[in-house]
Motif scaffolding. Structure first.
Motif, PDB file in Angstrom:
ATOM      1  N   TRP A   1     103.316  37.210   8.234  1.00 15.83           N
ATOM      2  CA  TRP A   1     104.426  38.047   8.707  1.00 15.83           C
ATOM      3  C   TRP A   1     104.703  37.672  10.161  1.00 15.83           C
ATOM      4  O   TRP A   1     103.924  37.985  11.062  1.00 15.83           O
ATOM      5  N   ILE A   2     105.814  36.973  10.369  1.00 11.05           N
ATOM      6  CA  ILE A   2     106.183  36.519  11.702  1.00 11.05           C
ATOM      7  C   ILE A   2     107.151  37.519  12.330  1.00 11.05           C
ATOM      8  O   ILE A   2     108.170  37.864  11.730  1.00 11.05           O
ATOM      9  N   GLY A   3     106.830  37.991  13.522  1.00 12.38           N
ATOM     10  CA  GLY A   3     107.666  38.976  14.196  1.00 12.38           C
ATOM     11  C   GLY A   3     108.617  38.342  15.192  1.00 12.38           C
ATOM     12  O   GLY A   3     108.376  37.240  15.717  1.00 12.38           O
ATOM     13  N   TRP A   4     109.703  39.046  15.476  1.00 14.60           N
ATOM     14  CA  TRP A   4     110.693  38.631  16.477  1.00 14.60           C
ATOM     15  C   TRP A   4     110.157  39.065  17.842  1.00 14.60           C
ATOM     16  O   TRP A   4     110.596  40.025  18.433  1.00 14.60           O
ATOM     17  N   SER A   5     109.168  38.311  18.337  1.00 14.22           N
ATOM     18  CA  SER A   5     108.395  38.835  19.452  1.00 14.22           C
ATOM     19  C   SER A   5     107.918  37.740  20.390  1.00 14.22           C
ATOM     20  O   SER A   5     107.956  36.551  20.082  1.00 14.22           O
ATOM     21  N   ILE A   6     107.465  38.195  21.551  1.00  9.45           N
ATOM     22  CA  ILE A   6     106.765  37.371  22.523  1.00  9.45           C
ATOM     23  C   ILE A   6     105.430  38.053  22.806  1.00  9.45           C
ATOM     24  O   ILE A   6     105.275  39.247  22.546  1.00  9.45           O
ATOM     25  N   THR A   7     104.474  37.283  23.319  1.00  6.63           N
ATOM     26  CA  THR A   7     103.164  37.874  23.606  1.00  6.63           C
ATOM     27  C   THR A   7     102.739  37.504  25.021  1.00  6.63           C
ATOM     28  O   THR A   7     102.888  36.354  25.441  1.00  6.63           O
ATOM     29  N   TYR A   8     102.222  38.498  25.701  1.00  6.22           N
ATOM     30  CA  TYR A   8     101.833  38.326  27.095  1.00  6.22           C
ATOM     31  C   TYR A   8     100.942  39.486  27.481  1.00  6.22           C
ATOM     32  O   TYR A   8     100.778  40.446  26.726  1.00  6.22           O
TER      33      TYR A   8
ATOM     34  N   TRP B   1     105.499  42.062  22.937  1.00 14.57           N
ATOM     35  CA  TRP B   1     106.740  42.828  22.818  1.00 14.57           C
ATOM     36  C   TRP B   1     107.530  42.367  21.611  1.00 14.57           C
ATOM     37  O   TRP B   1     107.836  41.193  21.454  1.00 14.57           O
ATOM     38  N   ILE B   2     107.880  43.296  20.723  1.00 12.31           N
ATOM     39  CA  ILE B   2     108.798  43.029  19.631  1.00 12.31           C
ATOM     40  C   ILE B   2     110.180  43.436  20.115  1.00 12.31           C
ATOM     41  O   ILE B   2     110.350  44.503  20.722  1.00 12.31           O
ATOM     42  N   PHE B   3     111.162  42.590  19.921  1.00 14.10           N
ATOM     43  CA  PHE B   3     112.495  42.893  20.437  1.00 14.10           C
ATOM     44  C   PHE B   3     113.168  43.935  19.551  1.00 14.10           C
ATOM     45  O   PHE B   3     113.964  43.634  18.664  1.00 14.10           O
TER      46      PHE B   3
ATOM     47  N   GLY C   1     115.518  40.841  27.650  1.00 13.46           N
ATOM     48  CA  GLY C   1     114.404  41.250  28.487  1.00 13.46           C
ATOM     49  C   GLY C   1     114.728  42.310  29.509  1.00 13.46           C
ATOM     50  O   GLY C   1     113.920  42.606  30.391  1.00 13.46           O
ATOM     51  N   ASP C   2     115.898  42.923  29.401  1.00  9.57           N
ATOM     52  CA  ASP C   2     116.292  43.920  30.403  1.00  9.57           C
ATOM     53  C   ASP C   2     115.381  45.142  30.396  1.00  9.57           C
ATOM     54  O   ASP C   2     115.253  45.814  31.412  1.00  9.57           O
TER      55      ASP C   2
END
Length: 592
Positions: free
Chosen positions: A314-321, A494-496, A504-505
């Protein structure tokens, strides 16, 4: 996110992000009606907040996408057929119409009902807006000068129509996907009160009284142990109603017979099950005790032995940090130095982590826009890894900027000041590169990732003192208002959502509600504003390239949201939503 266009203005369609499962759509045996489907929560990530106006400490997939949204539908629903797209059929309103050159937007409700039979009206939109404006500091998606600040006037011509006047022209794509997407109509006829004994009123129309209403509803939402008997939470707009919930995270939902939407549940019940570790959850999968679970990365080689399950990453519409706390009174000045952030990023070997820790079920993250699923928003520069793994380069950056580097020990600032070769503004003589990092417990891969990071950072004399805590605790650390934390990794980035266009606002703008580390840069703020004013991707590329270089956070690999294991008798769940939302109203069992 994208196949559906917006009306009135030509927009650039979002790329389709199709996430096909491995055979999960093949139906076998007779289709059944009823039954209880069980879903495994991620380790120590139980839902614990039901009120849709959610603050940073509760703003998570566990609370919104996989809990609240099942009962309280946003005005506009996003996610369709495995794509990040506006789903008009599941939205409470028809698609927005932009007029006056884009400065006016009109939303027309569909006449659907709350579960108690009361019609969902524009008064419920007004209630949300009034509550939001009066309690802006309690909304995790808030970014100064954006929504709702940019709505300068509201009118409600009839009980099904809301009209917003905006402070300027925005890109229609941005405003629909990132601003109107934040609205969740709330049942004003049931919630507009200041206490248990208070009569329903129009308190929200008085900003001071709206604060009292929020205080009451927030307090009720924090009392998870009362959810089962609290009548507030029984008035819902979604396809599901709460049957029961325990403080340890067990959730039972049943169909809302009054749901007005086009897809009605055929299951008799949908249950969410909590786990403290991924090992405990996988033991239950082995025993066949959960319908929709997951296999930990470290155990993925065992997937073929689970004959009764379908394996589906399951791939999410996200970035990781994970953020550094720029406001930390002791170490914030160090984090504000770009050279120091560059040194840390040079110490993270993402490709090797993806291969060895995540077994290939992850992708590197080099900036603020998702690289996966494949899309046209992440440009070539962000994909290129501006700071590749290089311990020597990291050590040189520190040495060249006034630090005595002590590999395997703790580096120290020996040349304070703001001139060339000095440590930088606010960094004192003798300052030590020793920091605390709290991370989410319960997943072996996160434990391994943090240990690898600790070892790598030590090569430049950066000491990382690790501690683990439940997901909810880490979120509270980062967003709870205590300035003394150093770094916090809640394990998911963060999942958008509900900001579906990846500007990113909400996470990197100065003063944004989900900007945990208090990063602030005027160039980034200007770049971000530019992404909101048109549908031109060039502004998005400028924004992401700057942050890929300026490092507002520490970028780490984006793991697949989970490696799903779904019983072959359960259907209707695929393709999995890249927004990580659940739609069990689509699910059904077959006899085999």
């Amino acid at each position: 996110m994208r196949t559906t266009g917006l009306r009135a203005v030509t927009i650039l369609p979002m790329v389709a992000l199709v996430l096909a499962a491995c055979g999960g759509g093949t139906s076998g045996g007779q289709r059944l009606t009823g039954g209880t489907a069980t879903f495994a929560e991620l380790p120590d990530a139980k839902p614990n907040y039901i009120f849709p106006l959610t603050s940073g400490g509760y703003f998570s997939v566990a609370n919104l996408s996989q809990f609240q949204f099942l009962m309280f539908r946003p005005l506009y629903w996003f996610g369709q057929d495995g794509k990040v797209a506006l789903n008009s059929s599941l939205s409470l309103a028809n698609e927005p119409v932009y007029t006056d050159g884009g400065k006016t937007v009109t939303m027309k409700l569909k006449g659907w009902n709350w579960s108690d039979g009361t019609k969902i009206t524009s008064r419920d939109i007004e209630f949300w807006m009034n509550m939001l404006k009066a309690n802006i500091g309690s909304w995790a998606a808030y970014s100064p000068k954006e929504f709702p600040d940019n709505v300068v006037a509201m009118t409600f011509p009839d009980d099904q129509t809301a009209v917003f006047t905006l402070d300027k022209v925005y890109g229609s794509y941005f405003f629909t996907y990132n601003e109107l997407s934040q609205i969740t109509p709330m049942p004003q006829h049931a919630w507009d009160k200041t206490s248990d004994s208070s009569p329903i009123g129009d308190y929200d129309r008085d900003p001071k009284k709206a604060v009292q209403v929020y205080k009451y509803l927030d307090g009720q939402s924090k009392s998870v142990g009362t959810y089962n008997t609290n009548p507030l939470w029984q008035v819902v707009s979604g396809p599901w109603k709460l049957k029961s919930m325990s403080t340890d995270g067990h959730v039972a939902l049943v169909p809302n017979p009054g749901y007005s939407g086009p897809v009605k549940p055929t299951l008799a019940e949908f249950d969410e099950q909590p786990y403290t570790t991924d090992t405990a959850e996988f033991n239950v999968v082995h025993a066949g005790g959960v319908d929709y679970g997951y296999i930990p990365n470290q155990d993925v080689d065992q997937k073929a032995s689970l004959k009764n399950y379908t394996f589906a990453p399951w791939i999410g519409w996200s970035i990781t940090y994970f953020p550094e706390n720029f406001g930390n009174p002791k170490n914030g000045a160090i984090y504000k130095q770009l050279y120091f952030r560059q040194a840390m990023q040079h110490l993270i070997d993402q490709p090797t982590m993806v291969k060895n820790i995540f077994k290939g079920y992850a992708s590197p993250d080099y900036g603020p826009v998702p690289i996966q699923p494949d899309n046209n928003y992440a440009d070539a520069f962000e994909r290129s890894n501006p700071y590749p793994y290089d311990p020597d380069a990291a050590a040189k950056l520190l040495k060249d900027n006034g630090w005595a580097v002590n590999p395997g020990g703790v580096s120290t600032c020996t040349s304070p000041g703001t001139g060339p070769g000095q440590c930088g503004e606010g960094v004192k003589a003798g300052a030590k590169a020793s920091f605390n990092l709290q991370y989410a417990s319960g997943q072996v891969v996160v434990d391994q990732e943090m240990q690898v990071l600790k070892t790598a950072f030590s090569k430049a004399g950066i000491e990382i003192n690790l501690s683990s805590a439940p997901f909810d605790t880490v979120i509270s650390t980062a967003f709870g208002g205590n300035p003394n934390w150093d770094m916090a990794n809640w394990g998911g980035g963060w999942i958008f959502a509900p900001d579906y266009y990846p500007t990113g606002d909400e996470i990197f703008s100065t003063g944004a509600g989900s900007n945990a580390g208090l990063y602030s840069d005027a160039t980034n703020d200007a770049n971000t504003v530019a992404t909101t004013e048109s549908n031109d991707l060039k502004s998005l590329y400028t924004y992401e390239d700057f942050l890929a270089k300026d490092l507002p956070v520490v970028w780490i690999p984006v793991a697949n949201a989970q490696l799903s294991m779904v019983k072959k008798t359960l259907h209707g769940w695929d393709p999995q939503d890249p927004l990580l939302q659940l739609n069990p109203e689509n699910w059904y069992f077959t006899s085999s």
